[in-house]
Design a protein around this motif. Structure first.
Motif, PDB file in Angstrom:
ATOM      1  N   VAL A  89      69.698  54.074  53.493  1.00 21.97           N
ATOM      2  CA  VAL A  89      68.248  53.989  53.658  1.00 21.97           C
ATOM      3  C   VAL A  89      67.646  55.350  53.963  1.00 21.97           C
ATOM      4  O   VAL A  89      66.698  55.803  53.310  1.00 21.97           O
ATOM      5  CB  VAL A  89      67.885  52.985  54.771  1.00 21.97           C
ATOM      6  N   ASN A  90      68.198  56.040  54.955  1.00 22.01           N
ATOM      7  CA  ASN A  90      67.613  57.304  55.395  1.00 22.01           C
ATOM      8  C   ASN A  90      67.858  58.441  54.411  1.00 22.01           C
ATOM      9  O   ASN A  90      67.000  59.320  54.248  1.00 22.01           O
ATOM     10  CB  ASN A  90      68.151  57.681  56.779  1.00 22.01           C
ATOM     11  N   ALA A  91      69.004  58.450  53.740  1.00 24.17           N
ATOM     12  CA  ALA A  91      69.262  59.460  52.715  1.00 24.17           C
ATOM     13  C   ALA A  91      68.295  59.284  51.545  1.00 24.17           C
ATOM     14  O   ALA A  91      67.809  60.269  50.972  1.00 24.17           O
ATOM     15  CB  ALA A  91      70.712  59.364  52.231  1.00 24.17           C
ATOM     16  N   THR A  92      68.007  58.031  51.206  1.00 21.98           N
ATOM     17  CA  THR A  92      67.039  57.759  50.141  1.00 21.98           C
ATOM     18  C   THR A  92      65.675  58.327  50.483  1.00 21.98           C
ATOM     19  O   THR A  92      64.983  58.896  49.626  1.00 21.98           O
ATOM     20  CB  THR A  92      66.934  56.237  49.906  1.00 21.98           C
TER      21      THR A  92
ATOM     22  N   ILE B  18      64.044  61.202  48.006  1.00 20.85           N
ATOM     23  CA  ILE B  18      62.795  60.922  47.300  1.00 20.85           C
ATOM     24  C   ILE B  18      61.682  61.855  47.776  1.00 20.85           C
ATOM     25  O   ILE B  18      60.882  62.355  46.972  1.00 20.85           O
ATOM     26  CB  ILE B  18      62.391  59.450  47.490  1.00 20.85           C
ATOM     27  N   ALA B  19      61.617  62.118  49.085  1.00 16.67           N
ATOM     28  CA  ALA B  19      60.596  63.024  49.612  1.00 16.67           C
ATOM     29  C   ALA B  19      60.733  64.412  48.998  1.00 16.67           C
ATOM     30  O   ALA B  19      59.727  65.046  48.622  1.00 16.67           O
ATOM     31  CB  ALA B  19      60.690  63.105  51.129  1.00 16.67           C
ATOM     32  N   TYR B  20      61.952  64.901  48.864  1.00 19.93           N
ATOM     33  CA  TYR B  20      62.178  66.234  48.289  1.00 19.93           C
ATOM     34  C   TYR B  20      61.687  66.305  46.849  1.00 19.93           C
ATOM     35  O   TYR B  20      60.913  67.199  46.488  1.00 19.93           O
ATOM     36  CB  TYR B  20      63.662  66.592  48.348  1.00 19.93           C
ATOM     37  N   TYR B  21      62.147  65.381  46.020  1.00 22.54           N
ATOM     38  CA  TYR B  21      61.795  65.447  44.603  1.00 22.54           C
ATOM     39  C   TYR B  21      60.314  65.148  44.373  1.00 22.54           C
ATOM     40  O   TYR B  21      59.695  65.718  43.458  1.00 22.54           O
ATOM     41  CB  TYR B  21      62.678  64.498  43.795  1.00 22.54           C
ATOM     42  N   ALA B  22      59.738  64.284  45.177  1.00 18.35           N
ATOM     43  CA  ALA B  22      58.305  64.015  45.058  1.00 18.35           C
ATOM     44  C   ALA B  22      57.498  65.260  45.420  1.00 18.35           C
ATOM     45  O   ALA B  22      56.498  65.592  44.758  1.00 18.35           O
ATOM     46  CB  ALA B  22      57.907  62.846  45.959  1.00 18.35           C
TER      47      ALA B  22
ATOM     48  N   LEU C 182      59.467  57.690  52.743  1.00 15.42           N
ATOM     49  CA  LEU C 182      59.607  56.769  53.862  1.00 15.42           C
ATOM     50  C   LEU C 182      59.289  55.330  53.454  1.00 15.42           C
ATOM     51  O   LEU C 182      59.924  54.384  53.934  1.00 15.42           O
ATOM     52  CB  LEU C 182      58.696  57.203  55.004  1.00 15.42           C
ATOM     53  N   SER C 183      58.328  55.169  52.575  1.00 11.42           N
ATOM     54  CA  SER C 183      57.983  53.828  52.080  1.00 11.42           C
ATOM     55  C   SER C 183      59.134  53.239  51.279  1.00 11.42           C
ATOM     56  O   SER C 183      59.463  52.051  51.404  1.00 11.42           O
ATOM     57  CB  SER C 183      56.714  53.889  51.227  1.00 11.42           C
ATOM     58  N   ALA C 184      59.757  54.084  50.453  1.00  8.88           N
ATOM     59  CA  ALA C 184      60.906  53.619  49.674  1.00  8.88           C
ATOM     60  C   ALA C 184      62.040  53.193  50.606  1.00  8.88           C
ATOM     61  O   ALA C 184      62.718  52.187  50.369  1.00  8.88           O
ATOM     62  CB  ALA C 184      61.384  54.726  48.733  1.00  8.88           C
ATOM     63  N   GLY C 185      62.243  53.952  51.691  1.00  9.15           N
ATOM     64  CA  GLY C 185      63.268  53.590  52.659  1.00  9.15           C
ATOM     65  C   GLY C 185      62.972  52.270  53.342  1.00  9.15           C
ATOM     66  O   GLY C 185      63.877  51.455  53.580  1.00  9.15           O
ATOM     67  N   ALA C 186      61.696  52.035  53.659  1.00  9.30           N
ATOM     68  CA  ALA C 186      61.311  50.778  54.307  1.00  9.30           C
ATOM     69  C   ALA C 186      61.569  49.581  53.394  1.00  9.30           C
ATOM     70  O   ALA C 186      62.073  48.547  53.831  1.00  9.30           O
ATOM     71  CB  ALA C 186      59.845  50.835  54.710  1.00  9.30           C
ATOM     72  N   VAL C 187      61.214  49.734  52.127  1.00  5.66           N
ATOM     73  CA  VAL C 187      61.429  48.652  51.163  1.00  5.66           C
ATOM     74  C   VAL C 187      62.923  48.409  50.962  1.00  5.66           C
ATOM     75  O   VAL C 187      63.384  47.260  50.899  1.00  5.66           O
ATOM     76  CB  VAL C 187      60.749  48.986  49.818  1.00  5.66           C
ATOM     77  N   LEU C 188      63.697  49.506  50.865  1.00  6.72           N
ATOM     78  CA  LEU C 188      65.145  49.367  50.705  1.00  6.72           C
ATOM     79  C   LEU C 188      65.763  48.686  51.917  1.00  6.72           C
ATOM     80  O   LEU C 188      66.646  47.827  51.782  1.00  6.72           O
ATOM     81  CB  LEU C 188      65.779  50.743  50.492  1.00  6.72           C
TER      82      LEU C 188
END
Length: 226
Positions: free
Chosen positions: A113-116, A120-124, A147-153
């Motif tokens: 979750v946290n690595a995601t 994603i934050a870096y590439y975005a 962070l939103s992607a991590g929450a959903v995951l």
């Protein structure tokens, strides 16, 4: 920001094995990339600072709906990069689990979750900067997205796995987890804005820390200004 705060034995064995294998696979791929490509000394220093800051903030838990907090994974990803960002997520989760903040058995799921979030934050951030966004909206948006992607995951992992001993049917569990995810999405926006301010400040005093030196050098050599 997203983190599974369930205790030991909350997930069935098959789920623990599944998320552990996926998390281990991600970390293995990161280590392989680092061994082949190497890392800069600057990145190592940033990784140490980022890990310390993330771990410290990570321990400030607000006991609302299972626990919410910030962990600066978006900021860590933007500054340290996706590879070291993933390793920092692993280190922070290991130390946190050792202190009882998150089950040891959920280390694979929480690292995933946290690595995601960091990746994603870096590439975005890089994509938005490539579209000539200003530093603040680019970093704030990138961190919020990660962070939103991590929450959903996180929510998806809980719903897919199920919770041992829970009297809630799968449908009711999904509704409850959706509420937790929604709460974390709100925190993601707040942490994203804070990340934006931090990155904007760093860009004004040390643009090399956020990877802007090369961009400015190209602009000066071609005579192009933003």
């Amino acid at each position: 920001m997203a983190h599974i705060h369930l205790g030991e034995g909350s997930f069935p064995l098959w789920a623990l094995v599944l998320w552990t294998l996926i998390g281990a696979g991600l970390i293995s791929a990161i280590v392989y990339r680092i061994r082949n490509g190497g890392i800069k000394t600057r990145q190592i220093a940033l990784a140490g600072i980022g890990a310390a800051a993330s771990f410290a903030v990570f321990q400030l838990n607000i006991p609302v709906w299972g626990g919410i907090h910030m962990n600066l994974t978006g900021l860590v990803g933007i500054l340290a990069g996706p590879l070291l960002g993933g390793l920092i997520a692993l280190v922070v989760n290991i130390f946190s689990a050792a202190l009882g903040h998150g089950a040891v058995g959920l280390l694979g799921a929480n690292t995933l979750v946290n690595a995601t979030e960091a990746i994603i934050a870096y590439y975005a951030f890089k994509a938005l900067m490539g579209m000539d966004w200003d530093v603040f909206p680019a970093s704030a948006s990138a961190a919020t997205l990660g962070l939103s992607a991590g929450a959903v995951l996180m929510g998806a992992i809980i719903v897919i796995s199920g919770v041992n001993g829970s009297a809630l049917p799968r449908g009711d569990l999904t509704i409850a987890v959706a509420g937790l995810v929604g709460l974390n999405l709100g925190v993601a926006v707040i942490e994203g804005i804070l990340t934006g301010f931090v990155v904007q400040f760093l860009a004004s005093v040390r643009p090399d820390l956020v990877g802007l030196t090369d961009q400015e050098t190209r602009e000066e050599s071609t005579g192009v200004t933003a």
